[in-house]
Design a protein around this motif. Structure first.
Motif, PDB file in Angstrom:
ATOM      1  N   SER A 167     -34.309   4.442 -37.445  1.00  0.00           N
ATOM      2  CA  SER A 167     -34.750   4.909 -38.932  1.00  0.00           C
ATOM      3  C   SER A 167     -32.604   5.727 -39.532  1.00  0.00           C
ATOM      4  O   SER A 167     -32.223   5.374 -38.354  1.00  0.00           O
ATOM      5  CB  SER A 167     -35.685   6.274 -38.895  1.00  0.00           C
ATOM      6  OG  SER A 167     -34.454   6.706 -37.912  1.00  0.00           O
ATOM      7  N   GLY A 169     -31.671   7.741 -39.962  1.00  0.00           N
ATOM      8  CA  GLY A 169     -31.106   9.108 -39.137  1.00  0.00           C
ATOM      9  C   GLY A 169     -30.614   8.810 -38.203  1.00  0.00           C
ATOM     10  O   GLY A 169     -29.096   8.863 -37.208  1.00  0.00           O
ATOM     11  N   MET A 170     -31.615   7.786 -36.799  1.00  0.00           N
ATOM     12  CA  MET A 170     -31.094   7.243 -35.949  1.00  0.00           C
ATOM     13  C   MET A 170     -29.472   6.597 -35.929  1.00  0.00           C
ATOM     14  O   MET A 170     -28.802   6.303 -35.166  1.00  0.00           O
ATOM     15  CB  MET A 170     -31.749   6.264 -35.156  1.00  0.00           C
ATOM     16  CG  MET A 170     -33.343   7.652 -34.578  1.00  0.00           C
ATOM     17  SD  MET A 170     -35.201   6.519 -34.606  1.00  0.00           S
ATOM     18  CE  MET A 170     -34.676   6.483 -32.757  1.00  0.00           C
ATOM     19  N   ARG A 173     -26.636   8.595 -36.357  1.00  0.00           N
ATOM     20  CA  ARG A 173     -26.281   9.226 -34.826  1.00  0.00           C
ATOM     21  C   ARG A 173     -26.030   8.046 -33.815  1.00  0.00           C
ATOM     22  O   ARG A 173     -24.852   8.332 -33.138  1.00  0.00           O
ATOM     23  CB  ARG A 173     -27.962   9.448 -34.102  1.00  0.00           C
ATOM     24  CG  ARG A 173     -28.678  10.608 -34.782  1.00  0.00           C
ATOM     25  CD  ARG A 173     -29.484  10.642 -33.317  1.00  0.00           C
ATOM     26  NE  ARG A 173     -30.493  11.603 -34.465  1.00  0.00           N
ATOM     27  CZ  ARG A 173     -31.709  12.395 -34.144  1.00  0.00           C
ATOM     28  NH1 ARG A 173     -31.952  11.407 -31.940  1.00  0.00           N
ATOM     29  NH2 ARG A 173     -33.012  12.575 -34.361  1.00  0.00           N
ATOM     30  N   THR A 200     -32.734  16.511 -41.572  1.00  0.00           N
ATOM     31  CA  THR A 200     -32.538  15.521 -41.070  1.00  0.00           C
ATOM     32  C   THR A 200     -30.664  15.558 -40.758  1.00  0.00           C
ATOM     33  O   THR A 200     -29.945  15.822 -39.532  1.00  0.00           O
ATOM     34  CB  THR A 200     -32.157  14.006 -41.304  1.00  0.00           C
ATOM     35  OG1 THR A 200     -33.653  13.915 -42.000  1.00  0.00           O
ATOM     36  CG2 THR A 200     -31.737  13.304 -40.461  1.00  0.00           C
TER      37      THR A 200
END
Lengths: 293, 555
Positions: A167, A169-170, A173, A200
Motif C-alpha cells: 500500500s 503507506g508501506m 515506510r 496513516t
C-alpha cells in the motif's frame, strides 16, 4: 538523544519573525552546527521573466536537531532542501552541512533523502530497495541491518514483496527505511507523507520520530501540514511565497517521545494556532506585494 | 495497518463470508468463461474463413489467378519440402545475424545517446536518416560495396536498427525521475543511474524492440535476396511471382510468416515472464534539459543542430565511400550527384525523369497512407464500440502484424493486379496495422473517471467518442502516423520494384541494370529525402497536436 530532553512539560514558544535575520549565535562552535544557510538567494530564469524563489534566507540549526520548513507551495522550501542535497546550486549565498559543502557531503555518501513519491524501483523487492543506496555507494548495508530496518518500519514478512504489492503507506515506510539505511549524517525529507491519508500520516510521523531518535542525524523535513510540523519539529521555520522568505522561527519544546495524545492538548493547539497565524500573515503579505507589482 | 482492508474483510460475519465466496466464484468463472469463449470464437472464425478461402479458391479465384487454395499451398509445401527447408535455412541464417547485429548496435547507441545528450542531438538525425533510407535504395548500393552475404546481413540489420534504437531510448528515459534524483543524492554518477535505474527500467522496451525486429529482419533478409542471390526464400518468391506460380508464392508467404511470427510470439511471452512487476506505480517524470534563453537564441541553436546534422549525414555518405573503398565507377559522392542533377549536360532531363518517378511514388505512398490511417482509426473505434468484434478480430490483427510486408506484396499484387489498386492496398495495409493497434491502446487509456463524468451529463456514445476518446487518443494516432510515414514510402517503392514498372522503385531497378550509377545514387538520395521530409511533416503536425492535447509528452 533529543536536543531538548530536559524541556519543561509546558512548551515555551517564541515567535521570532525574522526575515533576513542574522544566523544563530551558536554558529561560533562549528562542531555543534547541523546545517547553515547564509544569505541564500535562488533565482529561476524562464522565458518571460526571472522568478525569485528564495530571497536572502539565513538559517542555522544545531547538529542532531529536527527542523521543519513549513510553508505553502511556491515558498522555496523544496528549493532549500534540493540545495542541501546538492541537486541545485544557489544563485548567491552559502550552504554548509556540518561545516562542509553539500557536494562534499553527497560525494562522501553522508546524505539521506526521501521524496514525496517513494520512488521505489518496481523490479526490486523491499529488501533490495533498502539495499540500493549501499550498492550505489559501494558501502554494502549488512543483511542484519536491512532486517532490523524492515522490522523497525513494521514490514516483517514483506521482505520479498515487490512495491506493487504494497500500500502507499508501506511504500513510504520502505522509502524512509532506505533513507536511513546508510546511517546518514543529514536526513532530508521533502513532504514524504504528503500523499497519505491523515491517519496513516500520523502513524508515520510517530515512526519517523522513533527512527530519527535512534539515529544521530540532523533532520530537515519540508511540509505544508501545520500539525505535522508542530508534532515533529524541534524548530519550525515558517516561510512565505514569492519571493521565498522566512516569516517565523518557532522553537517547540514538547518532551520526546511525543505520542498522539499530544495532538489533543491545548498547548499543541496553541502552537498550531501560532504557526497558522504566521503562515497566513506571510501569505497575505506576499499576495499584497504581488498585487502591488 | 496497510494490509488491514484484507484482514478486516475476513473479520466479517460468517453469512457475509459465504456470500462473498459465492460472489467471488461467480466472477471468476464468468471471466474464465468469457476468455475461453473469446478464444473459441476466434478459432471458429479463423476456421470458417479458411473454409471460405478454400471454397472460393477452388470455385473461381485460382482460375482467375488471384489466390491459391489452402489445399494447393499445403500440397506445394509437402511436394517441395526439401527445397523449402534449404531455402529457409539460407534466409533464416542471414535474418538471424542481421537481427543480432542491428539490435546490438541499436542498444549500445541508445545507451550512449541517453548518457551523452550532445551525441544524440547530432547523431539521432543520422540514425533517423538510416531509418528513412528506403531499403529499396540501399540494397543495390550495399551490393555494390560488400560481398553478397555481408550486404544481406547489413541490409537486415539496417531494417531492424531504428525501431530498437528509438524504443530503447524511450525505455531508458522512462526511468522514474525520483529514483534518478535519489541515486544522485547518494553520490552515484551517471553510470550508477544507468546500472541501477535506467537499464532495468528499459528492459520491457528493449524486449519490445527485439520483438518488432523479428518481422523486420525477415523483410531485410528476403529483400536482400532479390538481387543476385542463387538460393533462399527471396529467390523462390521472385521466381514464383515471375512465373505466376500461385502456390509457390503463397507457400513462401506461409513459411516466412511462420519464421517471423514464432519468435515474435516467443518474445512477447518472454517479456511477460521477465517483467512481472507492474509498471506505473510511480509517475514522477524525469527532468529534461530544455533549451533556455531568448526565442532567437533557441531558434539559432535549433538551426545549428539541423545544419550540423545535415553536415554529419553528407560526411557519413562520403565516409561510406572512403571507408569501404568503393570504386569511383559505382560509388558516387554527394558532389557527383549534385553535378548530375544541376550542373552537367543533361541535368534538366535527369531532373525531369527523377521528378516524374517521384510524383508517381508520392501518389502511391500518399493515397495508401491516408487510407490506411483512416481505416485503422475507424476499425479501432469500431472495436472499442463493439467489444464482440474486438474479441474476435484482435488476435487475428495481432497475428497479421507479424507478417513481413515483403510477402504481403507479391500476394496482394497477384490478387489485386499491378495497377494503382494493388500498390495502394499495400501501402494502406502497412499503415493500417500499426494505426489500428496504437489507436486501440490509446482509446483504452481514457481515465475511467472521465467516462463517469460524461455519464453524469448523460452523454451519448458519439459525444463520448468525439469529446473524450478521440482527443485522448490523438497522441497515439500521431505516434503511429509518424512511424508509418517512411514505411509507406518503403512499401510503395517495394511494390514498384516488384510489380508496377513505374515510380522511384522502378527507376532504381532500371538504373542498376543499366549501370547508370549516378542516377542510382541520385534516386536513393531523393527517396531518402522524401522519406525524411514526410517524417518531418508528420512529426511537426504531431508536435502541434501534442502541444494542445498532451503537453506532458513534449520534451
Amino acid at each position: 538523544m533529543t536536543p531538548h530532553g530536559g524541556a519543561p512539560p509546558v512548551p515555551r514558544c517564541a515567535a521570532v519573525p525574522s526575515p533576513g535575520s542574522t544566523p544563530n549565535e551558536s554558529t561560533t562552535h562549528v562542531d555543534t552546527t547541523g546545517f547553515s544557510l547564509t544569505d541564500l538567494t535562488k533565482v529561476y530564469s524562464t522565458k518571460h521573466r526571472d522568478v525569485v524563489a528564495l530571497d536572502n534566507v539565513s538559517l542555522s540549526v544545531p547538529r542532531g536537531s529536527f527542523t521543519v520548513l513549513l510553508g505553502p507551495s511556491g515558498c522555496g522550501k523544496s528549493t532549500i532542501l534540493r540545495m542541501l542535497a546538492d541537486l541545485e546550486q544557489p544563485s548567491s549565498g552559502e550552504v554548509t552541512i556540518h561545516g562542509e559543502s553539500p557536494e562534499a557531503i553527497r560525494k562522501a555518501h553522508r546524505l539521506g533523502l526521501a521524496l514525496q513519491d517513494p520512488s521505489l524501483l518496481p523490479w526490486r523487492s523491499v529488501r533490495d530497495n533498502i539495499r540500493l543506496p549501499g550498492q550505489v555507494m559501494r558501502k554494502p548495508v549488512p543483511k542484519e541491518r536491512v532486517d532490523e530496518l524492515i522490522h523497525m518500519v513494521g514490514l516483517d514478512g514483506f521482505q520479498d514483496a515487490r512495491p506493487a504489492q504494497l500500500s502507499g503507506g508501506m511504500r513510504q515506510r520502505v522509502a524512509i527505511a532506505r533513507a536511513i539505511a546508510t546511517e546518514p549524517e543529514i536526513l532530508l525529507m521533502d513532504e514524504p507523507f504528503g500523499a497519505l491519508d491523515e491517519i496513516t500520516r500520523q502513524r508515520m510521523n510517530e515512526e519517523l520520530q522513533r527512527l530519527w531518535s535512534a539515529s544521530n542525524a540532523t533532520a530537515l523535513l519540508v511540509t505544508h501540514s501545520i500539525s505535522e510540523a508542530a508534532f515533529l519539529a524541534d524548530r519550525v521555520i515558517v516561510m512565505s511565497p514569492r519571493p521565498g522568505r522566512i516569516v517565523g522561527d518557532i522553537t517547540i519544546d514538547f518532551p520526546r517521545p511525543r505520542g498522539r495524545d499530544l495532538l489533543t492538548t491545548p498547548e499543541f493547539h496553541r502552537v498550531c494556532d501560532q504557526l497558522s497565524t504566521l503562515l497566513h500573515a506571510g501569505h497575505d503579505e506576499a499576495a499584497e506585494a504581488g498585487a502591488a507589482e | 495497518m496497510s494490509v488491514a482492508p484484507a484482514t478486516r474483510r475476513e473479520r466479517r460475519t460468517p453469512d457475509h463470508t459465504a456470500q462473498i465466496a459465492a460472489e467471488r466464484a461467480r466472477v471468476r468463472s464468468a471471466s474464465r468463461r468469457s476468455a475461453v469463449s473469446g478464444w473459441l470464437t476466434t478459432v471458429v472464425v479463423c476456421l470458417v474463413m479458411l473454409g471460405l478461402w478454400e471454397l472460393l479458391a477452388d470455385l473461381w479465384l485460382t482460375r482467375a489467378g488471384v489466390l491459391a487454395a489452402p489445399s494447393a499451398i499445403l500440397q506445394s509445401l509437402v511436394e517441395n519440402a526439401s527445397l523449402y527447408v534449404s531455402s529457409f535455412l539460407v534466409t533464416g541464417w542471414v535474418a538471424l545475424r542481421g537481427w543480432f547485429w542491428g539490435n546490438l548496435v541499436a542498444i549500445v547507441l541508445a545507451v550512449l545517446f541517453v548518457q551523452v545528450p550532445a551525441l544524440e542531438s547530432l547523431f539521432l538525425r543520422l540514425a533517423l536518416t538510416l531509418f528513412c533510407l528506403p531499403i529499396v535504395a540501399v540494397n543495390p548500393l550495399l551490393q555494390l560495396t560488400f560481398e553478397p552475404d555481408t550486404a544481406r546481413v547489413v541490409l537486415t540489420s539496417l531494417s531492424v536498427f531504428f525501431t530498437t534504437l528509438v524504443g530503447t531510448m524511450l525505455g531508458l528515459r522512462s526511468a522514474d525521475g525520483g529514483s534518478l534524483t535519489l541515486v544522485t543524492a547518494w553520490g552515484g554518477g551517471p553510470l550508477s543511474s544507468l546500472r541501477f535505474v535506467r537499464v532495468p527500467a528499459g528492459v520491457p522496451a528493449i524486449l519490445t524492440g527485439l520483438q518488432i525486429g523479428v518481422p523486420a529482419a525477415a523483410l531485410g533478409a528476403i529483400f536482400g535476396e532479390f538481387i543476385g542471390a542463387k538460393s533462399g526464400l527471396g529467390v523462390l518468391l521472385i521466381n514464383g511471382l515471375m512465373g505466376l506460380d500461385l502456390p509457390r508464392v503463397w507457400s513462401v508467404a506461409v513459411i516466412v510468416t511462420a519464421m517471423a511470427s514464432v519468435p515474435y510470439a516467443l518474445f512477447g511471452l518472454l517479456r511477460r515472464v521477465l517483467v512481472p512487476w507492474s509498471a506505473g506505480i510511480s509517475t514522477a517524470p524525469a527532468r529534461s534539459a530544455a533549451v533556455t534563453g531568448s526565442p532567437l537564441r533557441r531558434m539559432l541553436i535549433g538551426t545549428a543542430w539541423v545544419a550540423g546534422s545535415v553536415v554529419v549525414i553528407l560526411l557519413a555518405w562520403q565516409a561510406y565511400l572512403v571507408v569501404f573503398d568503393v570504386s569511383p565507377f559505382v560509388g558516387k559522392s554527394p558532389l557527383d550527384v549534385f553535378n548530375r542533377l544541376f550542373v552537367d549536360e543533361g541535368a534538366a532531363e535527369a531532373r525531369a525523369a527523377l521528378g516524374e518517378a517521384l510524383l508517381v511514388t508520392l501518389v502511391h505512398a500518399g493515397v495508401g497512407y491516408v487510407a490506411g490511417l483512416v481505416i485503422g482509426v475507424a476499425v479501432a473505434v469500431l472495436f472499442v464500440t463493439f467489444p464482440v468484434a474486438e474479441r474476435v478480430f484482435t488476435p487475428l490483427a495481432v497475428a497479421l502484424r507479424s507478417v513481413p510486408i515483403i510477402v504481403l506484396i507479391p500476394v496482394l499484387i497477384l490478387a489485386l493486379g499491378r495497377g494503382l489498386g494493388g500498390v495502394v492496398a499495400i501501402t494502406a495495409i502497412v499503415t493500417f496495422f500499426p494505426t489500428l493497434a496504437n489507436t486501440q491502446t490509446g482509446l483504452k487509456q481514457v481515465p475511467a473517471d472521465a467516462f463517469i463524468l460524461m455519464r453524469s451529463y448523460d452523454a451519448s456514445v458519439w459525444t463520448n467518442l468525439w469529446r473524450l476518446q478521440l482527443p485522448y487518443t490523438l497522441p497515439a494516432i500521431f505516434a503511429s502516423a509518424r512511424i508509418a510515414a517512411p514505411t509507406s514510402v518503403l512499401a510503395a517503392t517495394l511494390a514498384e520494384w516488384l510489380a508496377t514498372g513505374d515510380g522511384l522503385g522502378h527507376a532504381i531497378v532500371m538504373a542498376r541494370s543499366g549501370s547508370a550509377y549516378t542516377d542510382l545514387w541520385a534516386a536513393a538520395a531523393v527517396l531518402t529525402l522524401v522519406s525524411l521530409v514526410f517524417y518531418g511533416i508528420v512529426s511537426w503536425a504531431e508536435r502541434l497536436v501534442l502541444r494542445r492535447f498532451a503537453p506532458g509528452q513534449l520534451a
